[in-house]
Each structure stands twice: as structure tokens, then as C-alpha cells.
Design an enzyme around this catalytic site. Sequence first.
Site, PDB file in Angstrom:
ATOM      1  N   ASP A 181     -35.072  76.494  -6.019  1.00  0.00           N
ATOM      2  CA  ASP A 181     -35.031  75.327  -5.117  1.00  0.00           C
ATOM      3  C   ASP A 181     -35.481  75.783  -3.726  1.00  0.00           C
ATOM      4  O   ASP A 181     -34.750  75.712  -2.740  1.00  0.00           O
ATOM      5  CB  ASP A 181     -33.613  74.720  -5.072  1.00  0.00           C
ATOM      6  CG  ASP A 181     -32.551  75.684  -4.566  1.00  0.00           C
ATOM      7  OD1 ASP A 181     -31.544  75.200  -4.012  1.00  0.00           O
ATOM      8  OD2 ASP A 181     -32.714  76.912  -4.697  1.00  0.00           O
ATOM      9  N   ASP A 204     -34.975  81.641  -1.612  1.00  0.00           N
ATOM     10  CA  ASP A 204     -35.811  81.534  -2.809  1.00  0.00           C
ATOM     11  C   ASP A 204     -37.219  82.048  -2.488  1.00  0.00           C
ATOM     12  O   ASP A 204     -37.837  82.753  -3.290  1.00  0.00           O
ATOM     13  CB  ASP A 204     -35.926  80.082  -3.266  1.00  0.00           C
ATOM     14  CG  ASP A 204     -34.587  79.410  -3.484  1.00  0.00           C
ATOM     15  OD1 ASP A 204     -33.925  79.061  -2.486  1.00  0.00           O
ATOM     16  OD2 ASP A 204     -34.183  79.266  -4.654  1.00  0.00           O
ATOM     17  N   ASN A 219     -31.649  72.950  -2.518  1.00  0.00           N
ATOM     18  CA  ASN A 219     -31.665  73.074  -1.047  1.00  0.00           C
ATOM     19  C   ASN A 219     -32.309  71.847  -0.419  1.00  0.00           C
ATOM     20  O   ASN A 219     -31.993  71.439   0.690  1.00  0.00           O
ATOM     21  CB  ASN A 219     -32.503  74.298  -0.624  1.00  0.00           C
ATOM     22  CG  ASN A 219     -31.804  75.584  -0.906  1.00  0.00           C
ATOM     23  OD1 ASN A 219     -30.593  75.679  -0.718  1.00  0.00           O
ATOM     24  ND2 ASN A 219     -32.529  76.556  -1.419  1.00  0.00           N
ATOM     25  N   THR A 260     -32.490  80.522  -9.311  1.00  0.00           N
ATOM     26  CA  THR A 260     -31.954  80.755  -7.962  1.00  0.00           C
ATOM     27  C   THR A 260     -31.594  79.439  -7.263  1.00  0.00           C
ATOM     28  O   THR A 260     -31.453  79.396  -6.037  1.00  0.00           O
ATOM     29  CB  THR A 260     -32.978  81.522  -7.098  1.00  0.00           C
ATOM     30  OG1 THR A 260     -34.157  80.713  -6.963  1.00  0.00           O
ATOM     31  CG2 THR A 260     -33.331  82.864  -7.708  1.00  0.00           C
ATOM     32  N   PHE A 275     -22.790  77.072  -3.369  1.00  0.00           N
ATOM     33  CA  PHE A 275     -23.666  75.889  -3.332  1.00  0.00           C
ATOM     34  C   PHE A 275     -24.366  75.593  -4.666  1.00  0.00           C
ATOM     35  O   PHE A 275     -24.339  74.457  -5.148  1.00  0.00           O
ATOM     36  CB  PHE A 275     -24.727  76.050  -2.226  1.00  0.00           C
ATOM     37  CG  PHE A 275     -25.713  74.907  -2.212  1.00  0.00           C
ATOM     38  CD1 PHE A 275     -26.922  75.018  -2.887  1.00  0.00           C
ATOM     39  CD2 PHE A 275     -25.414  73.717  -1.568  1.00  0.00           C
ATOM     40  CE1 PHE A 275     -27.826  73.955  -2.914  1.00  0.00           C
ATOM     41  CE2 PHE A 275     -26.307  72.646  -1.584  1.00  0.00           C
ATOM     42  CZ  PHE A 275     -27.513  72.756  -2.263  1.00  0.00           C
ATOM     43  N   ASN A 276     -25.009  76.580  -5.282  1.00  0.00           N
ATOM     44  CA  ASN A 276     -25.811  76.308  -6.487  1.00  0.00           C
ATOM     45  C   ASN A 276     -24.955  75.722  -7.610  1.00  0.00           C
ATOM     46  O   ASN A 276     -25.402  74.864  -8.368  1.00  0.00           O
ATOM     47  CB  ASN A 276     -26.495  77.583  -6.997  1.00  0.00           C
ATOM     48  CG  ASN A 276     -27.704  77.942  -6.159  1.00  0.00           C
ATOM     49  OD1 ASN A 276     -28.254  77.100  -5.449  1.00  0.00           O
ATOM     50  ND2 ASN A 276     -28.101  79.205  -6.197  1.00  0.00           N
ATOM     51  N   HIS A 288     -29.333  86.160  -0.858  1.00  0.00           N
ATOM     52  CA  HIS A 288     -28.760  85.690  -2.125  1.00  0.00           C
ATOM     53  C   HIS A 288     -29.776  85.793  -3.282  1.00  0.00           C
ATOM     54  O   HIS A 288     -29.617  86.598  -4.184  1.00  0.00           O
ATOM     55  CB  HIS A 288     -28.344  84.221  -2.015  1.00  0.00           C
ATOM     56  CG  HIS A 288     -27.321  83.917  -0.965  1.00  0.00           C
ATOM     57  ND1 HIS A 288     -26.013  84.366  -0.992  1.00  0.00           N
ATOM     58  CD2 HIS A 288     -27.409  83.178   0.169  1.00  0.00           C
ATOM     59  CE1 HIS A 288     -25.357  83.907   0.043  1.00  0.00           C
ATOM     60  NE2 HIS A 288     -26.173  83.182   0.773  1.00  0.00           N
ATOM     61  N   ASP A 289     -30.790  84.970  -3.233  1.00  0.00           N
ATOM     62  CA  ASP A 289     -31.719  84.848  -4.377  1.00  0.00           C
ATOM     63  C   ASP A 289     -32.501  86.128  -4.660  1.00  0.00           C
ATOM     64  O   ASP A 289     -32.713  86.481  -5.831  1.00  0.00           O
ATOM     65  CB  ASP A 289     -32.680  83.674  -4.140  1.00  0.00           C
ATOM     66  CG  ASP A 289     -31.924  82.354  -4.045  1.00  0.00           C
ATOM     67  OD1 ASP A 289     -32.449  81.415  -3.439  1.00  0.00           O
ATOM     68  OD2 ASP A 289     -30.796  82.279  -4.579  1.00  0.00           O
TER      69      ASP A 289
HETATM   70  O1  RIB Z   1     -25.312  79.724  -2.022  1.00  0.00           O
HETATM   71  C1  RIB Z   1     -26.588  80.299  -1.882  1.00  0.00           C
HETATM   72  C2  RIB Z   1     -27.581  79.609  -2.759  1.00  0.00           C
HETATM   73  O2  RIB Z   1     -27.695  78.244  -2.372  1.00  0.00           O
HETATM   74  C3  RIB Z   1     -28.999  80.184  -2.615  1.00  0.00           C
HETATM   75  O3  RIB Z   1     -29.669  80.055  -3.838  1.00  0.00           O
HETATM   76  C4  RIB Z   1     -29.625  79.303  -1.577  1.00  0.00           C
HETATM   77  O4  RIB Z   1     -31.052  79.214  -1.752  1.00  0.00           O
HETATM   78  C5  RIB Z   1     -29.005  77.984  -1.910  1.00  0.00           C
HETATM   79  O5  RIB Z   1     -29.746  77.401  -2.973  1.00  0.00           O
HETATM   80 CA    CA Z   2     -31.827  78.940  -3.929  1.00  0.00          CA
END
Ligand code: RIB
Ligand code: CA
Length: 305
Positions: free
Chosen positions: A9, A14, A38, A122, A163-164, A240-241
Site C-alpha cells: 500500500d 513500502d 496507507n 506490506t 495499522f496493517n 517497517h516494510d
Molecule cells: O504499521 C506500519 C505499517 O502500516 C506499514 O506497512 C506502513 O506502510 C503502514 O502501511
Molecule cells: Ca505498508
Amino acid sequence: MERLILDCDTGQDDAVAILMANGAKNLKIEGIVAVAGNATLENTLENNLKLTEEINLDVPVYKGCSSPLIRKQIIAEGIHGKTGYDGPVFQKKRNKQCMGDGIDFIINTIMENPGEINLVATGPLTDIAMVIKKEPKIIDNVKRIVLMGGALMQGNITPSAEFNIYADPEAAKIVFNSGAEIYMMGLDVTHQVLLNKENFNRFEREQEENPTRVREIFIEGMRAYTKTCVAEIHEYPAMHDPCCIAYLIDPSLFTFQSRDIDVETKGELTYGKTVGLWPNINSKTHVGIGIDADRFFDILSDTLS
Ligand code: RIB
Ligand code: CA
């Protein structure tokens, strides 16, 4: 050679995952699928098309799901900007076209290459859940699922949820209960690789010494990402990703705990929480708990050079 499909996303981090995979000698990207998360699918698809064209990454881009399976859609404009990927100045006019449905692309590629394809997710797990629902045989034919999402400890979008997962908990529940081999890069490990001032200055120094277009795009994006992260969540941006890509480049960077994961879809305060069941060495779910952060940034530096 690790072959992968990236479902993302895009999104600031990403985009770093794409830049990292682009520069990794032992990775072959079979295709990139945009999912809403996102930002809206329209924006994440546009970002994937623009970024791959800008860096001459000749891989097909597809579109996945535009909304979560059940819950109301949420996006993260505050962190990733209006476009979902604010910051980089694209020099090319975008001509690249979407190649069509990403769910069918993922199913066909995995089923035609049994045991060969890493499915890297991701963003929210909507597409991955749809793939499993449409073709359950994916579970036995995908090499592994490497996903960024969840947390054994505290969340980031709520105290309970990352979040994801929170963006589509019902999809995540399907994926974590599918029986597939899963490597989960949750906040427990991704928060160990923050792009703090010292790490960021390294990339600015390297850009001065030996400028590359890819690293320029990285720096432009990360400047914007740092600003929003510090303003919105009062911390430096976590990589993160890119942890998913770093795993495929060099698994020895990470330490894991094998334990089944389930996802809370009923709780009011815990909706979207990834719950670690008892540690079990026979579990096919491997939760990232440690990373060699210095080596991670060395690898990131190599891939941007
Ligand atoms: O919590 C972090 C994740 O949420 C990452 O993948 C960031 O790109 C958002 O999508
Ligand atoms: Ca992401």
C-alpha cells in the site's frame, strides 16, 4: 535467487521496500500488486506505477482490493501524505499502465511455480485473504508469506493494534489461520530499525560521495516521512516494510519466535490485535523479535548504491 511478489500500500516505507528489492542482487520481483491501506487504491496504484517507472524497474504492476473485507476503510494520510507518497520529485511523466487484476496474478504465478514464490505483504492483508479464499491450494504452493503487520506488544494505530492488521482484521484472521508458512515482521522487530538522525545522515553523506537517483528518491521520501512521523507520532520513522525485504536478502539478520498468531475481531478495545498463542517450536508462524539493526542499514545502503 529468491523470487517474490510484493503486495503493498505504497506508502513511504513500502516505497523503501521497493527500492531495496530493486537493488538486491539475490531477489527477483515477479510483480507488484497495489492494495488500499496507507492511501486509497487509486493512490497506491499510482505510486507503484510512478515509482517503478521512475527507477526503470521493469516489473508488472497490478491492482488488488480497493477496500477491506468487512470493516469501514481507514487510511493513513497524516503519515504518508495526500498522495500516500509525498516527498519525491518524479522527473518522468507516468506512462506505465496497470496490468489488471492482482488477485489472479498472484494465484496464477504461485500455482505455475509451486514452492518458488515468496508472497510479501506490506499493507493490509485484504489481497492475501482474497487469494486464499479464491484458491486454497495457494497454502501448499507458496514458498512462504513474509508480512509486515501486528505486534506481540503495543500497537501503533491503537494501543492494541498495528495499522496493517487494524485496517482489515478479518482478512488478517484468515491469513494467520490459513496454515501457510508465515514470517511476521511486527512492531516488536520493526521498531528496532528507526531512521534516526545518525542513520539518515549516513545516507546524505553517501549521496554526496556517490550520488544515485535511487538514493535521491529515498532521501526525498524519508525527509517527508520523518517530518510527519515526528509531528504525528513523535518518533523517527521505523523501517517497517523494508524488514520483509531484508529477511529475503539475509534471513540471518533476524531472530524469531515460533508461535501461532490469532487476530481479535470482536473486542472493542482490542479489535485488530495480533494475539500470540503459546510458543510452539512446531508452529508455521515465525514472529520476528530481534534484528541486527547495524547490518540492516548496511544492506539498505548497498541496495541504494
Ligand atoms: O504499521 C506500519 C505499517 O502500516 C506499514 O506497512 C506502513 O506502510 C503502514 O502501511
Ligand atoms: Ca505498508
